[in-house]
Write a protein that holds these residues in place. Structure first.
Motif, mmCIF file in Angstrom:
data_model
loop_
_atom_site.group_PDB
_atom_site.id
_atom_site.type_symbol
_atom_site.label_atom_id
_atom_site.label_comp_id
_atom_site.label_asym_id
_atom_site.label_seq_id
_atom_site.Cartn_x
_atom_site.Cartn_y
_atom_site.Cartn_z
ATOM 1 N N ASP A 9 0.850 -1.192 0.000
ATOM 2 C CA ASP A 9 0.000 0.000 0.000
ATOM 3 C C ASP A 9 0.888 1.246 0.000
ATOM 4 N N PRO A 10 1.435 1.612 -1.168
ATOM 5 C CA PRO A 10 2.341 2.766 -1.221
ATOM 6 C C PRO A 10 1.699 4.074 -0.790
ATOM 7 N N GLU A 11 0.401 4.233 -1.066
ATOM 8 C CA GLU A 11 -0.268 5.471 -0.695
ATOM 9 C C GLU A 11 -0.311 5.658 0.825
ATOM 10 N N LEU A 12 -0.669 4.594 1.548
ATOM 11 C CA LEU A 12 -0.697 4.671 3.000
ATOM 12 C C LEU A 12 0.713 4.832 3.560
ATOM 13 N N ALA A 13 1.671 4.164 2.946
ATOM 14 C CA ALA A 13 3.062 4.339 3.370
ATOM 15 C C ALA A 13 3.500 5.789 3.189
ATOM 16 N N HIS A 14 3.052 6.399 2.095
ATOM 17 C CA HIS A 14 3.405 7.798 1.844
ATOM 18 C C HIS A 14 2.812 8.715 2.924
ATOM 19 N N GLN A 15 1.590 8.430 3.370
ATOM 20 C CA GLN A 15 0.985 9.242 4.428
ATOM 21 C C GLN A 15 1.789 9.142 5.732
ATOM 22 N N HIS A 16 2.287 7.968 6.049
ATOM 23 C CA HIS A 16 3.137 7.819 7.231
ATOM 24 C C HIS A 16 4.428 8.619 7.067
ATOM 25 N N ALA A 17 4.982 8.615 5.852
ATOM 26 C CA ALA A 17 6.218 9.367 5.613
ATOM 27 C C ALA A 17 5.975 10.866 5.737
ATOM 28 N N VAL A 18 4.825 11.339 5.246
ATOM 29 C CA VAL A 18 4.484 12.758 5.384
ATOM 30 C C VAL A 18 4.385 13.132 6.858
ATOM 31 N N ARG A 31 13.319 12.912 5.564
ATOM 32 C CA ARG A 31 13.149 13.478 4.216
ATOM 33 C C ARG A 31 13.451 12.437 3.145
ATOM 34 N N GLU A 32 14.407 11.566 3.413
ATOM 35 C CA GLU A 32 14.723 10.487 2.471
ATOM 36 C C GLU A 32 13.536 9.549 2.295
ATOM 37 N N THR A 33 12.902 9.196 3.407
ATOM 38 C CA THR A 33 11.753 8.290 3.348
ATOM 39 C C THR A 33 10.594 8.928 2.596
ATOM 40 N N LEU A 34 10.346 10.190 2.836
ATOM 41 C CA LEU A 34 9.286 10.885 2.115
ATOM 42 C C LEU A 34 9.579 10.931 0.629
ATOM 43 N N ALA A 35 10.822 11.131 0.242
ATOM 44 C CA ALA A 35 11.183 11.163 -1.175
ATOM 45 C C ALA A 35 10.919 9.823 -1.849
ATOM 46 N N ILE A 36 11.261 8.735 -1.152
ATOM 47 C CA ILE A 36 11.075 7.410 -1.747
ATOM 48 C C ILE A 36 9.589 7.091 -1.915
ATOM 49 N N THR A 37 8.769 7.384 -0.902
ATOM 50 C CA THR A 37 7.336 7.108 -1.036
ATOM 51 C C THR A 37 6.694 8.002 -2.101
ATOM 52 N N ALA A 38 7.140 9.233 -2.211
ATOM 53 C CA ALA A 38 6.613 10.110 -3.262
ATOM 54 C C ALA A 38 6.987 9.569 -4.643
ATOM 55 N N ASP A 43 4.666 10.981 -7.552
ATOM 56 C CA ASP A 43 4.797 12.422 -7.313
ATOM 57 C C ASP A 43 6.276 12.788 -7.466
ATOM 58 N N PHE A 44 6.723 12.945 -8.722
ATOM 59 C CA PHE A 44 8.151 13.128 -8.998
ATOM 60 C C PHE A 44 8.656 14.495 -8.545
ATOM 61 N N ALA A 45 7.802 15.512 -8.581
ATOM 62 C CA ALA A 45 8.232 16.830 -8.143
ATOM 63 C C ALA A 45 8.551 16.828 -6.652
ATOM 64 N N LEU A 46 7.655 16.263 -5.853
ATOM 65 C CA LEU A 46 7.898 16.174 -4.415
ATOM 66 C C LEU A 46 9.097 15.288 -4.123
ATOM 67 N N ALA A 47 9.210 14.189 -4.855
ATOM 68 C CA ALA A 47 10.339 13.288 -4.643
ATOM 69 C C ALA A 47 11.660 13.992 -4.944
ATOM 70 N N LEU A 48 11.719 14.746 -6.040
ATOM 71 C CA LEU A 48 12.951 15.440 -6.399
ATOM 72 C C LEU A 48 13.299 16.506 -5.368
ATOM 73 N N ARG A 49 12.306 17.235 -4.901
ATOM 74 C CA ARG A 49 12.551 18.259 -3.883
ATOM 75 C C ARG A 49 13.083 17.644 -2.590
ATOM 76 N N GLU A 50 12.462 16.562 -2.155
ATOM 77 C CA GLU A 50 12.895 15.914 -0.919
ATOM 78 C C GLU A 50 14.273 15.266 -1.071
ATOM 79 N N LEU A 51 14.580 14.754 -2.266
ATOM 80 C CA LEU A 51 15.910 14.176 -2.497
ATOM 81 C C LEU A 51 16.991 15.250 -2.436
ATOM 82 N N ARG A 52 16.692 16.392 -2.963
ATOM 83 C CA ARG A 52 17.666 17.484 -2.876
ATOM 84 C C ARG A 52 17.854 17.938 -1.423
ATOM 85 N N THR A 53 16.746 17.993 -0.704
ATOM 86 C CA THR A 53 16.856 18.359 0.708
ATOM 87 C C THR A 53 17.676 17.329 1.466
ATOM 88 N N TYR A 54 17.431 16.060 1.174
ATOM 89 C CA TYR A 54 18.197 15.004 1.838
ATOM 90 C C TYR A 54 19.679 15.123 1.514
#
Length: 332
Positions: A9-18, A31-38, A43-54
């Motif tokens: 359930d990637p969507e529910l996993a993403h909510q936990h990461a948020v 931030r790494e976990t949020l990027a992976i679930t995104a 959600d590539f934009a959110l993933a890219l932003r979180e990866l840069r932050t990480y």
């Protein structure tokens, strides 16, 4: 929870990461976990932003392959290639380097650079004689590029390599999951007396035994109480028997007691004689007590009179009143 849910359930996993990133925004792993679930939810934009932050927080480039894929997902293959070229591949471990090669090859295919895409994949890890965790993906990507180039036979061969590597890894992983079972039940029973047949009922047996013990103790207590009550009743009957007989006897029977019951008559006469003796002994004492009381009263009266005479004499000497003799003459 993310690790537990990410495959099913990637969507529910993403909510936990948020939720985790909101509570620990300055922690790199959040931030790494949020990027992976995104990335898994598209959600590539959110993933890219979180990866840069990480990368900024940790100083690590380990997820550069995901950053390249995010740029591809956003429709920017040129930017994806630039992102990949910014990183020195020598600073990456083998797994990270292989996935970066696959991502760069995909960006080349997006730009129509098929031959360059093939060159991106021709790295030392492209060895069909060994299987690693990255081998199936690398072999499959190489086969796809060969197919785009029209090299069908070679593509089929590398697809076979990919399948064989996947099967080998699955067999290896399954072998590691095997459990070795040791039969120690009998030995344990001999040492400790434990038996699985009676273990389930041990609590019930213990409860039953405790209840039986309590019941026995209660019965013994009841028997002791009954015995005490019987002894008490018998003692009372013994003590009260003469009194009851006397109370039940009528006055006529008592008058005729000297004739019918000589023993009882003698007892009554003895009691009467004892009472008379007590009275006789008590009368002199009473007389003596009354005489002593009268003597005390007389002495007290004499003492009072003598005190009055002394007071009058003192007053007469002082000239305040007449003396006793003068008082008598005046009274005459």
């Amino acid at each position: 929870m993310v690790a537990f849910l990410i495959d099913d359930d990637p969507e529910l996993a993403h909510q936990h990461a948020v939720s985790a990133s909101r509570r620990a925004g300055r922690i790199p792993v959040a931030r790494e976990t949020l990027a992976i679930t995104a990335y898994r939810t598209g959600d590539f934009a959110l993933a890219l932003r979180e990866l840069r932050t990480y990368r900024r927080l940790s100083g690590l480039d380990g997820h550069v392959a995901l950053m390249v894929d995010c740029e591809r997902g956003l429709g920017r293959p040129e930017k994806a290639i630039e992102t990949g070229l910014e990183v020195d591949s020598k600073t990456l471990d083998t797994d990270q380097r292989v996935h970066l090669a696959i991502a760069m090859s995909g960006a080349r295919l997006d730009l129509g650079q098929t031959q360059q895409a093939l060159f991106e994949l021709e790295i030392p890890e492209l060895n069909p004689n060994k299987a690693f965790s990255w081998s199936p993906a690398l072999f499959s990507a190489y086969a796809a590029v060969l197919e785009d180039l029209g090299r069908e036979s070679e593509a089929a061969k590398w697809n076979q390599h990919a399948d064989r590597a996947f099967a080998a890894l699955a067999e290896h992983a399954g072998g590691q999951d095997e459990l070795e079972v040791f039969e120690i039940e009998e030995e344990y029973e001999q040492e400790s007396g434990y038996s699985p047949d009676t273990a389930e009922h041990s609590d019930d047996i213990a409860d039953t035994e405790s209840e039986a013990d309590e019941a026995d103790e209660a019965d013994e207590a009841d028997e002791a109480d009954e015995a005490d009550e019987a002894d008490t009743a018998q003692a009372l009957e013994t003590e009260l028997a003469p009194a009851e007989e006397v109370e039940e006897a009528p006055a006529a029977d008592l008058e005729s007691a000297p004739e019918d019951v000589p023993g009882e008559a003698a007892s009554v006469s003895e009691l009467a004689a004892a009472e008379s003796e007590n009275v006789a002994a008590a009368e002199p004492e009473a007389v003596e007590a009354e005489a002593a009381t009268e003597a005390e009263l007389a002495a007290a009266t004499t003492a009072e009179i003598s005190i009055e005479d002394e007071v009058d004499e003192l007053l007469a000497e002082a000239g305040i009143t007449d003396g006793p003799a003068e008082a008598e003459e005046k009274s005459e």
